[in-house]
Design an enzyme around this catalytic site. Structure first.
Site, short mmCIF file in Angstrom:
data_model
loop_
_atom_site.label_atom_id
_atom_site.label_comp_id
_atom_site.label_asym_id
_atom_site.label_seq_id
_atom_site.Cartn_x
_atom_site.Cartn_y
_atom_site.Cartn_z
N THR A 120 0.82 -1.21 0.00
CA THR A 120 0.00 0.00 0.00
C THR A 120 0.85 1.27 0.00
OG1 THR A 120 -1.49 1.29 1.41
CG2 THR A 120 -0.14 -0.31 2.52
N ASP A 121 0.29 2.35 -0.52
CA ASP A 121 1.00 3.64 -0.48
C ASP A 121 1.13 4.16 0.95
OD1 ASP A 121 -1.65 4.39 0.01
OD2 ASP A 121 -1.71 5.95 -1.54
N GLU A 122 0.36 3.59 1.89
CA GLU A 122 0.41 4.08 3.28
C GLU A 122 1.76 3.85 3.94
OE1 GLU A 122 -2.78 3.58 5.97
OE2 GLU A 122 -4.30 3.67 4.42
N TYR A 144 -1.49 -0.26 11.23
CA TYR A 144 -1.72 -0.98 9.96
C TYR A 144 -0.57 -0.72 8.98
CZ TYR A 144 -3.24 -1.36 5.11
OH TYR A 144 -3.28 -1.62 3.75
N LYS A 148 2.32 -3.28 7.36
CA LYS A 148 2.56 -3.47 5.92
C LYS A 148 4.00 -3.11 5.56
CE LYS A 148 -0.13 -4.44 3.10
NZ LYS A 148 -0.67 -5.73 2.58
P1 NAD Z 1 -10.06 -6.80 2.72
O1 NAD Z 1 -10.01 -6.51 4.17
O2 NAD Z 1 -11.32 -6.50 1.97
O3 NAD Z 1 -9.73 -8.34 2.46
C1 NAD Z 1 -8.71 -9.02 3.13
C2 NAD Z 1 -8.93 -10.52 2.91
O4 NAD Z 1 -7.86 -11.22 3.57
C3 NAD Z 1 -10.23 -11.05 3.52
O5 NAD Z 1 -10.88 -11.91 2.60
C4 NAD Z 1 -9.78 -11.82 4.75
O6 NAD Z 1 -10.64 -12.89 5.09
C5 NAD Z 1 -8.41 -12.32 4.29
N1 NAD Z 1 -7.51 -12.63 5.40
C6 NAD Z 1 -7.25 -11.86 6.50
N2 NAD Z 1 -6.36 -12.49 7.31
C7 NAD Z 1 -6.05 -13.66 6.69
C8 NAD Z 1 -5.17 -14.74 7.01
N3 NAD Z 1 -4.44 -14.74 8.14
N4 NAD Z 1 -5.06 -15.77 6.15
C9 NAD Z 1 -5.81 -15.80 5.01
N5 NAD Z 1 -6.67 -14.82 4.66
C10 NAD Z 1 -6.78 -13.76 5.48
O7 NAD Z 1 -8.83 -6.04 2.08
P2 NAD Z 1 -8.66 -5.33 0.66
O8 NAD Z 1 -9.13 -3.93 0.75
O9 NAD Z 1 -9.20 -6.23 -0.39
O10 NAD Z 1 -7.06 -5.27 0.57
C11 NAD Z 1 -6.33 -6.37 0.05
C12 NAD Z 1 -4.85 -6.05 0.11
O11 NAD Z 1 -4.59 -4.87 -0.64
C13 NAD Z 1 -4.33 -5.77 1.53
O12 NAD Z 1 -3.08 -6.37 1.66
C14 NAD Z 1 -4.22 -4.26 1.60
O13 NAD Z 1 -3.17 -3.90 2.46
C15 NAD Z 1 -3.90 -3.92 0.17
N6 NAD Z 1 -4.34 -2.59 -0.29
C16 NAD Z 1 -5.63 -2.20 -0.12
C17 NAD Z 1 -6.04 -0.96 -0.62
C18 NAD Z 1 -7.47 -0.47 -0.46
O14 NAD Z 1 -7.73 0.68 -0.79
N7 NAD Z 1 -8.40 -1.29 -0.03
C19 NAD Z 1 -5.11 -0.13 -1.28
C20 NAD Z 1 -3.79 -0.57 -1.43
C21 NAD Z 1 -3.43 -1.81 -0.94
O1 DAU Z 2 -4.08 4.18 0.69
C1 DAU Z 2 -4.36 2.83 0.64
C2 DAU Z 2 -5.15 2.42 1.85
O2 DAU Z 2 -6.47 2.91 1.67
C3 DAU Z 2 -5.17 0.91 2.08
O3 DAU Z 2 -3.86 0.47 2.37
C4 DAU Z 2 -6.10 0.53 3.23
O4 DAU Z 2 -6.19 -0.88 3.33
C5 DAU Z 2 -7.48 1.11 2.95
O5 DAU Z 2 -8.34 0.84 4.04
C6 DAU Z 2 -7.39 2.61 2.70
O6 DAU Z 2 -7.01 3.30 3.92
P1 DAU Z 2 -7.70 4.67 4.38
O7 DAU Z 2 -7.55 4.81 5.84
O8 DAU Z 2 -7.25 5.79 3.51
O9 DAU Z 2 -9.22 4.32 3.96
P2 DAU Z 2 -10.62 4.60 4.70
O10 DAU Z 2 -11.69 4.22 3.72
O11 DAU Z 2 -10.68 4.02 6.06
O12 DAU Z 2 -10.61 6.18 4.85
C7 DAU Z 2 -10.45 7.05 3.74
C8 DAU Z 2 -10.35 8.46 4.27
O13 DAU Z 2 -11.63 8.83 4.81
C9 DAU Z 2 -9.38 8.62 5.42
O14 DAU Z 2 -8.74 9.90 5.32
C10 DAU Z 2 -10.23 8.56 6.68
C11 DAU Z 2 -11.55 9.16 6.20
N1 DAU Z 2 -12.76 8.60 6.83
C12 DAU Z 2 -12.92 7.25 6.89
C13 DAU Z 2 -14.02 6.70 7.47
C14 DAU Z 2 -14.21 5.19 7.54
C15 DAU Z 2 -13.74 9.46 7.32
O15 DAU Z 2 -13.61 10.68 7.23
N2 DAU Z 2 -14.85 8.91 7.88
C16 DAU Z 2 -15.05 7.57 8.00
O16 DAU Z 2 -16.08 7.12 8.54
#
Ligand code: NAD
Ligand code: DAU
Length: 339
Positions: A120-122, A144, A148
């Site tokens: 992730t970019d985080e 988190y 990562k």
């Molecule tokens: P998500 O939370 O929707 O899904 C995570 C999945 O992993 C779930 O199906 C969960 O059951 C499974 N899981 C958790 N722990 C596990 C374990 N110990 N063994 C096997 N499976 C397990 O997450 P997402 O948003 O789909 O993100 C997927 C990946 O992409 C993550 O690694 C996250 O860091 C990365 N990522 C997410 C975003 C975003 O915006 N959502 C952006 C950049 C990177």
């Molecule tokens: O940048 C990539 C990341 O994006 C991934 O690595 C993470 O897995 C994914 O969850 C996401 O992280 P964020 O913390 O940016 O996503 P979230 O949807 O939780 O929040 C987006 C922005 O909105 C953040 O600045 C927090 C804000 N927010 C979030 C929630 C849930 C609110 O203002 N209100 C809310 O209720």
């Protein structure tokens, strides 16, 4: 190709499996997922019966689970992914994101297979001006992000020490279908539909860089097939928005599709206490994947947001089950245990 996808029952993983099965009908895909609260087999109902798709319930931290699997490549999505949960309790983040990744690296080492680590970019932390590139320092600010970043460091060490063919991707914020409703986009849409307050953290001026999940999946496809072992690729669509801008756009689209006055929904916006350690701005430079792998995002943000709102409106059964806990009951009847 025999592909092991871990965490494939989550948001991005399920979209990736769907993309791969459609783009490469001759590939065999094993989806290994622990089915935590975020894992949902209903995300994959349409492909569940494909002969070249197999689901295995398991934990990436279980060191023997992969012993008998024949694998050419692992794509690792399995993670605890929600920042707010990591602030409440970081334990599962360390177990899955760090120890789990270590176990996968050992598996990749033993099987001499490709390991694509979806990060992730985080991990770069926050930046006021300019952009992070792949050589920027890792300065994570949430538990988190730190978990990562730790996993990224482990991947790097296995490339250097054990010649594991590993690649890391660092993507920006995804949106699209099947996203668990704890994340900003689905939370805003569902709270709007239910006329519940829409919590915006702090002043709403934090900036996120949005990408449609399908564009992320296409980028991962490009990295898997054309990426170079040991490289890191930033993935982003150059689409920065403040949170309040994103929320207002979501509410505009939702009100249009419901045929109601926009103000009925914008009135639900509630500024709440800020997230501790809330990163001000994420901004990555995706030039490397654009130039070297000839990948570019395709989805226009305005159109992507409209389609996403439409998807949640059309898939009420999917989110009602999650919201009402019915999915938990469904799971118990399927697997005879609680989540
Ligand atoms: P998500 O939370 O929707 O899904 C995570 C999945 O992993 C779930 O199906 C969960 O059951 C499974 N899981 C958790 N722990 C596990 C374990 N110990 N063994 C096997 N499976 C397990 O997450 P997402 O948003 O789909 O993100 C997927 C990946 O992409 C993550 O690694 C996250 O860091 C990365 N990522 C997410 C975003 C975003 O915006 N959502 C952006 C950049 C990177
Ligand atoms: O940048 C990539 C990341 O994006 C991934 O690595 C993470 O897995 C994914 O969850 C996401 O992280 P964020 O913390 O940016 O996503 P979230 O949807 O939780 O929040 C987006 C922005 O909105 C953040 O600045 C927090 C804000 N927010 C979030 C929630 C849930 C609110 O203002 N209100 C809310 O209720």
């Amino acid at each position: 190709m025999k592909l092991l996808v871990t965490g494939g029952a989550g948001f991005i993983g399920s979209n990736f499996i769907r993309h791969m099965l459609s783009a490469y009908p001759d590939y065999r895909i094993i989806n290994l997922d622990k089915l935590t609260y975020a894992g949902n087999l209903e995300n994959l109902q349409d492909i569940d019966k494909f002969p070249n798709y197999t689901f295995v319930k398991g934990d990436i931290g279980d060191s023997h689970i992969f012993d008998k699997m024949e694998i050419d490549a692992i794509v690792n999505f399995a993670a605890e992914s929600h920042v707010d949960r990591s602030i409440l309790d970081a334990t599962p983040f360390l177990k899955t994101n760090v120890i789990g990744t270590y176990n996968l690296l050992e598996t990749a080492r033993q099987k001499a297979c490709i390991f694509l680590h979806v990060s992730t970019d985080e991990v770069y932390g926050s930046i006021d001006r300019g952009f992070f590139n792949e050589d920027s320092r890792l300065l994570p600010n949430s538990p988190y992000a730190a978990s990562k970043a730790a996993s990224d460091m482990l991947v790097r060490s296995y490339v250097e020490t054990h010649d594991v063919m590993a690649i890391i991707t660092r993507c920006s914020n995804n949106y699209g279908p099947y996203q668990f409703p704890e994340k900003l986009f689905p939370l805003v849409i569902l709270n709007a539909l239910n006329r519940k307050p829409i919590p915006v953290y702090g002043d709403g001026m934090n900036v996120r860089d949005w990408i449609h999940v399908n564009d992320h999946c296409r980028a991962l496809d490009a990295v898997l097939h054309k990426g170079r072992a040991g490289d890191v690729y930033n993935i982003g669509a150059r689409c920065e928005r403040t949170n309040i801008e994103a929320v207002r756009l979501l509410l505009k689209k939702t009100s249009e599709q419901l045929g109601i006055d926009e103000q009925e929904l914008t009135g639900l916006i509630t500024f709440v206490k800020d997230r501790p350690g809330h990163d001000k701005r994420y901004a990555i430079d995706p030039s490397m994947i654009e130039g070297n792998l000839k990948w570019l995002p395709e989805k226009d943000f305005d159109k992507g947001v409209s389609e996403t709102v439409q998807w949640y409106l059309s898939n009420e059964k999917w989110w009602q089950r999650i919201v009402s806990g019915e999915y938990a009951e469904y799971y118990r009847t399927q697997y005879g245990e609680s989540i």
